[in-house]
Scaffold this active site. Structure first.
Site, PDB file in Angstrom:
ATOM      1  N   ASP A   1      45.000  40.585  73.371  1.00 29.49           N
ATOM      2  CA  ASP A   1      45.573  41.091  74.628  1.00 29.49           C
ATOM      3  C   ASP A   1      44.994  40.353  75.834  1.00 29.49           C
ATOM      4  O   ASP A   1      43.949  39.720  75.751  1.00 29.49           O
ATOM      5  CB  ASP A   1      45.304  42.601  74.769  1.00 29.49           C
TER       6      ASP A   1
ATOM      7  N   GLU B   1      41.422  45.103  73.549  1.00 27.65           N
ATOM      8  CA  GLU B   1      40.020  44.923  73.970  1.00 27.65           C
ATOM      9  C   GLU B   1      39.847  45.268  75.429  1.00 27.65           C
ATOM     10  O   GLU B   1      38.879  45.894  75.833  1.00 27.65           O
ATOM     11  CB  GLU B   1      39.575  43.471  73.715  1.00 27.65           C
TER      12      GLU B   1
END
Ligand SMILES: [Zn+2]
Length: 384
Positions: A74, A138
């Site tokens: 991400d 994350e």
């Protein structure tokens, strides 16, 4: 693999808009890169966190000891597009710098790990068992890493290298602070302010918490030599509906950065204890919740993995490497809960443009980091 192919992998990753979501497309692409090597014993596994959000695990090579590589799929939102000189989701090269969202944090690191592993497979030389852990979420709570850890994918690693950016490969993160975000809600009873005795003032009760929590947190006064002290900030305070009503509800939020000297549980116990104590008083109705807490990562800068990274760095890069403590959490804070006692190191291409407009990576550093991860694996498995 030639330099253009290395750039193509990074550019493709940047073109996928995995902004706090849609990591499945990143997993698809990485899977497609490793698929042709399945006859070499490459094992590809997907672990879905939510629809369109897949972690990916790629294991190559053989042997008793397993080296972990990790990167998150991400990225954060691009922010104000007018501040960008190019499309954040189209890799753009200028003066040997590659621009795009994730160029630093951390699609360059992820791409470098992938390129290093593909190179090993292409040359039929995989020095040992290596597992790439690609995670979701994350940036918003390390929940992909938490999920993979729970399922055992990081158990008994011999070491873990996370390719988070650090001053163009000149920083190595080996310890980090933990995080506790807490939310306290105070419930009262609304009434007209001309008759306050008929209501229960939620703000008054919350202020009691806000005032009393400060000295309690200040008691955690040990200072970590690398990370510094535990810090506590009361960051949000909301309550009341209108000026002539007794407030029926109030909410405050706080952010605590913990250090290894104080495991999160000790801090939870203290916060919960204060809430319980206040709730003994008549009319008090306080509740506390925590959002994605992370433990501090203790780390040891003399661990063999850290020393090996410093050694390989000196072989491949000019200038010194600096062991660093980090104020923010990473996937390392979750992976440290895996079974077995292994060192975790954060080192990757990229710089301090992360989370900013015109995020970029130096292409020389990017290409060299691919050699670095290969050389690191080589020397890691050459050690007894
Ligand atoms: Zn990152």
């Amino acid at each position: 693999m030639n330099k253009q192919q290395e750039i193509d992998i990074l550019s493709h990753l940047i073109s996928i808009k995995s902004v706090n979501d849609h990591e499945a497309a990143v997993a698809d692409y990485i899977e497609s890169l490793f698929k042709p090597y399945e006859d070499q014993g490459v094992k590809i596994e997907r672990v879905s966190y939510a629809p369109d959000r897949d972690n990916l695990i790629v294991t190559i090579g053989e042997g008793e000891r397993m080296l972990g590589f990790s990167g998150h799929e991400d990225v954060v939102a691009p922010g104000d597009l007018s501040q960008w000189n190019s499309d954040p989701f189209k890799a753009t090269i200028k003066d040997n710098m590659l621009y795009g969202r994730g160029a630093s944090d951390m699609k360059s690191g992820l791409a470098a790990l992938i390129a290093a592993m593909l190179d090993m497979l292409e040359n039929h030389h995989v020095p040992g068992k290596i597992r790439l852990l690609c995670t979701v979420g994350e940036e918003t709570g390390e929940y992909g890493a938490a999920q993979l850890t729970k399922l055992g994918y990081a158990d008994n690693l011999a070491g873990l290298v996370i390719a988070e950016p650090g001053n163009d490969m000149h920083e190595i993160g080996y310890t980090s602070k933990g995080i506790i975000d807490y939310i306290v809600t105070s419930k009262g009873k609304g009434a007209h302010s001309s008759q306050p005795q008929k209501g229960i003032n939620a703000i008054d009760h919350l202020i009691d918490f806000a005032v009393q929590v400060k000295p309690l947190m200040a008691k955690f006064d040990k200072v970590n030599p690398v990370l510094g002290p535990l810090t506590h900030v009361q960051s949000v305070f909301n309550g009341g509906e209108q000026i002539n009503s007794v407030p029926a509800k109030a909410v405050m939020k706080g952010n605590i950065r913990t250090i290894p000297e104080y495991p999160n549980q000790v801090v939870f116990d203290t916060l919960n204890g204060l809430v319980d104590q206040l709730n003994q008083k008549p009319g008090y109705d306080l509740t506390i919740e925590y959002s994605f807490p992370e433990d501090a990562m203790p780390g040891d800068k003399d661990a063999p993995l850290i020393k090996l990274i410093e050694h390989v760095h000196d072989e491949l890069f000019d200038g010194p490497i600096e062991p660093k403590g980090q104020a923010g959490a990473s996937d390392g804070s979750e992976f440290l809960h895996a079974k077995g006692d292994f060192a975790i190191a954060l080192i990757g291409p990229g710089n301090n443009t992360q989370h900013q407009s015109n995020e970029c990576v130096d292409l020389d550093v990017y290409h060299q980091s691919i050699k670095f991860y290969q050389q690191l694996a080589e020397e890691f498995f050459a050690q007894p």
